[in-house]
Scaffold this motif. Structure first.
Motif, PDB file in Angstrom:
ATOM      1  N   SER A   9     -50.167 -49.636  87.957  1.00 59.04           N
ATOM      2  CA  SER A   9     -49.043 -50.122  87.364  1.00 59.04           C
ATOM      3  C   SER A   9     -47.431 -49.073  89.167  1.00 59.04           C
ATOM      4  O   SER A   9     -46.902 -49.212  88.463  1.00 59.04           O
ATOM      5  CB  SER A   9     -49.272 -49.641  86.206  1.00 59.04           C
ATOM      6  N   PHE A  48     -46.491 -54.385  86.904  1.00 60.74           N
ATOM      7  CA  PHE A  48     -46.341 -54.233  85.038  1.00 60.74           C
ATOM      8  C   PHE A  48     -45.493 -53.032  84.596  1.00 60.74           C
ATOM      9  O   PHE A  48     -45.734 -52.680  83.664  1.00 60.74           O
ATOM     10  CB  PHE A  48     -48.118 -53.252  85.222  1.00 60.74           C
ATOM     11  N   ARG A  49     -44.840 -52.910  84.744  1.00 59.21           N
ATOM     12  CA  ARG A  49     -44.120 -51.585  83.913  1.00 59.21           C
ATOM     13  C   ARG A  49     -42.478 -52.646  83.646  1.00 59.21           C
ATOM     14  O   ARG A  49     -41.776 -51.810  82.978  1.00 59.21           O
ATOM     15  CB  ARG A  49     -42.722 -50.807  85.828  1.00 59.21           C
ATOM     16  N   THR A  89     -45.586 -48.366  82.444  1.00 60.38           N
ATOM     17  CA  THR A  89     -45.921 -50.041  81.155  1.00 60.38           C
ATOM     18  C   THR A  89     -44.632 -50.809  80.229  1.00 60.38           C
ATOM     19  O   THR A  89     -44.658 -49.489  80.040  1.00 60.38           O
ATOM     20  CB  THR A  89     -47.268 -49.928  81.075  1.00 60.38           C
TER      21      THR A  89
END
Length: 189
Positions: free
Chosen positions: A84, A90-91, A149
């Motif tokens: 991440s 993925f953020r 995330t």
């Protein structure tokens, strides 16, 4: 008849998840299902083990189980946290069809594994990952990245596990202190 239907439903659910069928562990009296390691926010189920709750005395099977489960979870947390931090996809929420989201996730996993194997000193220099020295945990630098995330925290909802799930967890806990014991686990659990 109920046991047969439960077993048929269980095999059907395993086929959907892709998990192998349960296997025996040395010294265990029952077949142990493959499982994911979860934390206390999750419900204990056949394929998701979570720690025992409460203040558990040192050296007990339950405390050793919690220690061993948390060590396994920490490996996954490191891999996902570093992925991440590096692959910022993925953020944020993904507005993708499930098949495309799967391709993105699998690509990141492959890249992460490739970089860990071929460029570990560049991709994850010392201090990036969590590590233990004499039982003292030092958290990796990736944890200082803040909110990394787009995942929504899972609410802790009390759920009563089935007797079977509790028995599986107890069986694994006993395995960890008998045939599956590690020589150093008693020092830290």
């Amino acid at each position: 008849m109920g046991g047969f239907l439960r077993q048929a439903n269980y095999i059907s659910s395993l086929q959907k998840t892709g998990l192998p069928t349960p296997e025996g562990l040395e010294g265990c009296s029952m077949q142990i299902p493959y499982f994911f390691a979860g934390d206390s926010a999750f419900a204990l189920s056949e394929n998701l083990m979570k720690p025992y709750t409460g203040d558990i005395p040192k050296g007990t099977p339950q405390r050793i189980f919690n220690y061993r489960l948390s060590r396994g979870r920490r490996i996954v947390e490191n891999a996902f946290g570093i992925s991440s931090a590096v692959f910022r996809v993925f953020r944020k929420p993904k507005l993708l069809e499930p098949e495309k989201a799967e391709w993105v996730i699998m690509t990141v996993i492959l890249l992460h594994n490739y970089l860990r194997k071929h460029s570990p000193n560049i991709y994850t220099p010392f201090g990036t990952l969590d590590y233990e020295v004499n039982g003292n945990l030092t958290e990796g630098s990736w944890r200082n990245e803040g909110d990394m995330t787009c995942m929504v925290p899972i609410r802790n909802i009390p759920r009563r596990p089935t007797n079977y799930c509790t028995k599986v967890r107890d069986e694994i806990a006993n395995y960890f202190i008998n045939n599956g014991a590690l020589e150093w686990q008693d020092q830290y659990a």
